[in-house]
Design a protein around this motif. Structure first.
Motif, short mmCIF file in Angstrom:
data_model
loop_
_atom_site.label_atom_id
_atom_site.label_comp_id
_atom_site.label_asym_id
_atom_site.label_seq_id
_atom_site.Cartn_x
_atom_site.Cartn_y
_atom_site.Cartn_z
N MET A 1 16.94 -14.59 -33.14
CA MET A 1 18.34 -14.56 -32.76
C MET A 1 18.85 -13.13 -32.87
N SER A 2 19.63 -12.72 -31.91
CA SER A 2 20.13 -11.36 -31.84
C SER A 2 21.44 -11.21 -32.61
N ASP A 3 21.62 -10.04 -33.22
CA ASP A 3 22.88 -9.75 -33.91
C ASP A 3 23.89 -9.09 -32.97
N ALA A 4 23.50 -8.85 -31.73
CA ALA A 4 24.40 -8.20 -30.76
C ALA A 4 25.57 -9.13 -30.45
N PRO A 5 26.77 -8.56 -30.27
CA PRO A 5 27.93 -9.39 -29.94
C PRO A 5 27.73 -10.03 -28.56
N THR A 6 28.27 -11.24 -28.40
CA THR A 6 28.16 -11.90 -27.10
C THR A 6 29.17 -11.29 -26.14
N ASN A 7 28.83 -11.27 -24.89
CA ASN A 7 29.71 -10.77 -23.85
C ASN A 7 30.20 -11.99 -23.06
N ASP A 8 31.47 -12.32 -23.24
CA ASP A 8 32.02 -13.50 -22.57
C ASP A 8 31.92 -13.41 -21.06
N ALA A 9 31.85 -12.20 -20.52
CA ALA A 9 31.76 -12.04 -19.07
C ALA A 9 30.47 -12.66 -18.54
N VAL A 10 29.40 -12.66 -19.35
CA VAL A 10 28.15 -13.28 -18.91
C VAL A 10 28.38 -14.76 -18.65
N PHE A 11 29.11 -15.42 -19.52
CA PHE A 11 29.37 -16.84 -19.35
C PHE A 11 30.24 -17.10 -18.12
N SER A 12 31.25 -16.26 -17.90
CA SER A 12 32.12 -16.47 -16.75
C SER A 12 31.41 -16.10 -15.44
N MET A 13 30.50 -15.10 -15.49
CA MET A 13 29.70 -14.79 -14.29
C MET A 13 28.75 -15.94 -13.98
N ASN A 14 28.18 -16.53 -15.02
CA ASN A 14 27.29 -17.67 -14.80
C ASN A 14 28.07 -18.85 -14.23
N ALA A 15 29.31 -19.03 -14.68
CA ALA A 15 30.16 -20.09 -14.12
C ALA A 15 30.46 -19.80 -12.64
N ALA A 16 30.66 -18.52 -12.30
CA ALA A 16 30.88 -18.15 -10.90
C ALA A 16 29.63 -18.43 -10.07
N LEU A 17 28.47 -18.10 -10.61
CA LEU A 17 27.21 -18.37 -9.91
C LEU A 17 27.05 -19.88 -9.70
N ASN A 18 27.28 -20.66 -10.75
CA ASN A 18 27.18 -22.12 -10.62
C ASN A 18 28.18 -22.66 -9.61
N SER A 19 29.40 -22.13 -9.63
CA SER A 19 30.42 -22.56 -8.67
C SER A 19 30.02 -22.20 -7.24
N ALA A 20 29.41 -21.03 -7.06
CA ALA A 20 28.95 -20.62 -5.73
C ALA A 20 27.89 -21.60 -5.22
N LEU A 21 26.94 -21.97 -6.08
CA LEU A 21 25.90 -22.91 -5.67
C LEU A 21 26.49 -24.29 -5.37
N LEU A 22 27.41 -24.75 -6.22
CA LEU A 22 28.06 -26.04 -5.97
C LEU A 22 28.82 -26.02 -4.64
N THR A 23 29.49 -24.91 -4.38
CA THR A 23 30.26 -24.76 -3.14
C THR A 23 29.35 -24.82 -1.92
N LEU A 24 28.22 -24.14 -1.99
CA LEU A 24 27.28 -24.18 -0.88
C LEU A 24 26.76 -25.59 -0.63
N ASN A 25 26.52 -26.32 -1.70
CA ASN A 25 26.02 -27.70 -1.56
C ASN A 25 27.10 -28.67 -1.09
N ALA A 26 28.35 -28.45 -1.52
CA ALA A 26 29.44 -29.38 -1.18
C ALA A 26 30.06 -29.10 0.19
N GLY A 27 29.98 -27.85 0.65
CA GLY A 27 30.61 -27.50 1.92
C GLY A 27 32.07 -27.13 1.79
N HIS A 28 32.56 -27.07 0.56
CA HIS A 28 33.93 -26.66 0.27
C HIS A 28 33.95 -26.15 -1.17
N ILE A 29 35.04 -25.49 -1.55
CA ILE A 29 35.11 -24.91 -2.89
C ILE A 29 34.91 -25.98 -3.95
#
Length: 173
Positions: A1-29
């Motif tokens: 386990m790393s002692d480095a602080p977490t970067n919340d932007a990684v989680f929100s970027m991953n949410a954006a990536l997941n949303s992009a994939l969901l959007t492509l599959n759904a055909g709408h946002i």
């Protein structure tokens, strides 16, 4: 386990990536929990950087046109509904650098400033989805394969934070 602080932007970027994939599959946002404007913006910027790094002959003022072409081609190829003017406004700000030799067109600046935070976030997710799909189509792979590569990059610590309001010259109350 790393002692480095977490970067919340990684989680929100991953949410954006997941949303992009969901959007492509759904055909709408279609969005996922944890999605925010900053993560969608950072992921769109990362995708833009990847495209421009692989197309070094593109002059800086031409970048928004290349990105717009990829976004629209990617969304159209998967029949994703979108609002073209809002996408063009979001694309111009995704492509704008501090050193840019061009300014966003006034119409797109006004459109973006009048959009709600949710609308801006959704437009950025559509930009991400379009680029993810457009690049995948161009290199004959799938958006899911491209997403796997991006998740690996997230794990390598490439993520920073941004001040969206400063970028749009918005004043804080």
């Amino acid at each position: 386990m790393s002692d480095a602080p977490t970067n919340d932007a990684v989680f929100s970027m991953n949410a954006a990536l997941n949303s992009a994939l969901l959007t492509l599959n759904a055909g709408h946002i279609d969005t996922t929990p944890g999605l925010d404007r900053e993560g969608a913006y950072l992921y769109a910027r990362g995708l833009r950087h990847e495209v421009l790094a692989n197309n070094r002959a593109i002059s800086e003022p031409f970048a928004p046109y290349l990105i717009a072409g990829l976004v629209f081609a990617g969304l159209e190829s998967r029949h994703v509904t979108h609002h073209p003017q809002e996408l063009l406004a979001a694309i111009e700000f995704v492509c704008l650098e501090d050193s840019s030799s061009w300014d966003p067109r006034p119409l797109y600046s006004r459109i973006l400033r009048r959009m709600t935070d949710t609308d801006v976030t959704h437009a950025l997710v559509l930009v991400c989805a379009g680029m993810l799909s457009g690049v995948a189509d161009a290199v004959r792979t799938t958006p899911e394969d491209r997403a796997r590569e991006h998740r690996w990059a997230f794990s390598e610590g490439m993520v920073t934070s941004i001040d969206w309001d400063a970028l749009l010259n918005r004043r804080q109350p």
